[in-house]
Write a protein that holds these residues in place. Structure first.
Motif, short mmCIF file in Angstrom:
data_model
loop_
_atom_site.label_atom_id
_atom_site.label_comp_id
_atom_site.label_asym_id
_atom_site.label_seq_id
_atom_site.Cartn_x
_atom_site.Cartn_y
_atom_site.Cartn_z
N THR A 49 0.83 -1.21 0.00
CA THR A 49 0.00 0.00 0.00
C THR A 49 0.86 1.26 0.00
OG1 THR A 49 -1.68 -1.21 1.27
CG2 THR A 49 -1.90 1.17 1.16
N THR A 119 -0.80 -6.80 -3.67
CA THR A 119 -1.35 -5.67 -2.92
C THR A 119 -1.02 -4.35 -3.61
OG1 THR A 119 -1.18 -6.84 -0.80
CG2 THR A 119 -1.29 -4.43 -0.73
N MET A 123 -3.81 -1.78 -4.88
CA MET A 123 -3.86 -0.46 -4.25
C MET A 123 -3.53 0.66 -5.22
SD MET A 123 -4.85 -0.95 -1.13
CE MET A 123 -5.90 -2.21 -1.89
N TRP A 127 -5.91 3.67 -5.62
CA TRP A 127 -5.38 5.00 -5.35
C TRP A 127 -5.69 5.96 -6.49
CZ3 TRP A 127 -4.31 8.38 -1.97
CH2 TRP A 127 -3.41 9.41 -2.18
N LEU A 148 -7.42 2.96 2.05
CA LEU A 148 -7.22 2.08 0.90
C LEU A 148 -7.26 0.61 1.32
CD1 LEU A 148 -4.40 3.89 -1.11
CD2 LEU A 148 -6.84 3.82 -1.60
#
Length: 234
Positions: A49, A119, A123, A127, A148
Motif C-alpha cells: 500500500t 497488494t 492499491m 489509489w 485504501l
C-alpha cells in the motif's frame, strides 16, 4: 493398477478413520502455514500500500525487486535460511534450525513478495480512483493507507489466500530448514515425498487428498471473495 487401487482404498480408510498420523501432519501444516501467512501479511500489505501511495527515490527499484523475488526458487530461500540459522550462521545461537519456527521463517520469505506485489497492483488502481478525494480532504498518509486497505479488503483477502496456496504446497525450502522430522517438523508436502519413497502409497495418497482438498477450498474461497460470480450475474 492393483497397487494404485489398493493405495486409494488405504488412503480413504485413513481419512475416514481419522488416522492420528494423518491428522497430526495436517494440523502441523496448517499451523505452520497460517502462522507464516499472518506475519507475511503484516509485512506485505502495508508495504504494498505504501508503494502505491508514496513516491520516493527508490520506489521503482523496490517494486522491481518485489516482482523479481516472486520468482525466487524456494530451495534457494531454504538454503539462505539454513545458512543463517545454522550453528556457523549469525542466528545459529537461537537454535531454530529444524524447528517449525525455521519453516515459518522460510515461508514468510517466500510468500511476502507475492502478497506485497498483488497488494501494490490492487492499491495502485484504487489509489487512482481515491487520489483526488483523499487529497481534497487533507488526509494524512496514515489515513490514506488505512482507507485504501479497508476499501480494498476483498482484493487484499484474495492476495492473502494466494499466499496461503503458495505456502501450503511448498516442499523444497521446508525440507531443507525443517528436516522432515517425525512428530516435529513433518508437514503434508514433505510427508508425501517421504511416504512415496518408502512405498507407503496409502498414507501418501491420503496426505495428497488432504492437500488437494485444502487447495480446492482455498480456490473456492478466492472465487467467492472476489465476487466474480456475482458480477457475471449482473
Amino acid at each position: 493398477m492393483n497397487t494404485i487401487t489398493e493405495g486409494i482404498v488405504a488412503a480413504l480408510r485413513l481419512i475416514v478413520t481419522l488416522d492420528p498420523d494423518l491428522i497430526e501432519i495436517s494440523l502441523r501444516s496448517l499451523q505452520v502455514t497460517l502462522t507464516a501467512l499472518v506475519f507475511a501479511s503484516l509485512i506485505a500489505i502495508p508495504l504494498g500500500t505504501v508503494l502505491a501511495v508514496q513516491r520516493f527515490r527508490w520506489r521503482r527499484t523496490v517494486i522491481a525487486l518485489l516482482n523479481a523475488l516472486m520468482g525466487l526458487p524456494p530451495v534457494v530461500v531454504g538454503l539462505i535460511v539454513y545458512v543463517l540459522l545454522s550453528r556457523a550462521g549469525p542466528l545459529g545461537v537461537l537454535g531454530l534450525l529444524f524447528t517449525p519456527t525455521a519453516m515459518i521463517i522460510a515461508q514468510v520469505v517466500i510468500i511476502t513478495p507475492l502478497i506485497a506485489s498483488v497488494t501494490h497492483q490492487a492499491m495502485r488502481d484504487l489509489w487512482a480512483d481515491y487520489h483526488d478525494l483523499l487529497i481534497s480532504l487533507s488526509t494524512t498518509k496514515r489515513q490514506r493507507i488505512v482507507t485504501l486497505i479497508w476499501d480494498g479488503r476483498r482484493t487484499l483477502l484474495t492476495a492473502i489466500l494466494a499466499g496461503f496456496g503458495r505456502a501450503i504446497g511448498e516442499v523444497g525450502a521446508i525440507m531443507i530448514v525443517g528436516g522432515n522430522i517425525d512428530h516435529a517438523t513433518r508437514v503434508l508436502t514433505t510427508a508425501i515425498a517421504l511416504e512415496t519413497g518408502r512405498g507407503d502409497f496409502g498414507l501418501a495418497l491420503g496426505l495428497g487428498f488432504v492437500l488437494i482438498g485444502i487447495a480446492i477450498a482455498v480456490n473456492l474461497a478466492i472465487h467467492a471473495l472476489s465476487g466474480t460470480e456475482r458480477e457475471e450475474r449482473w
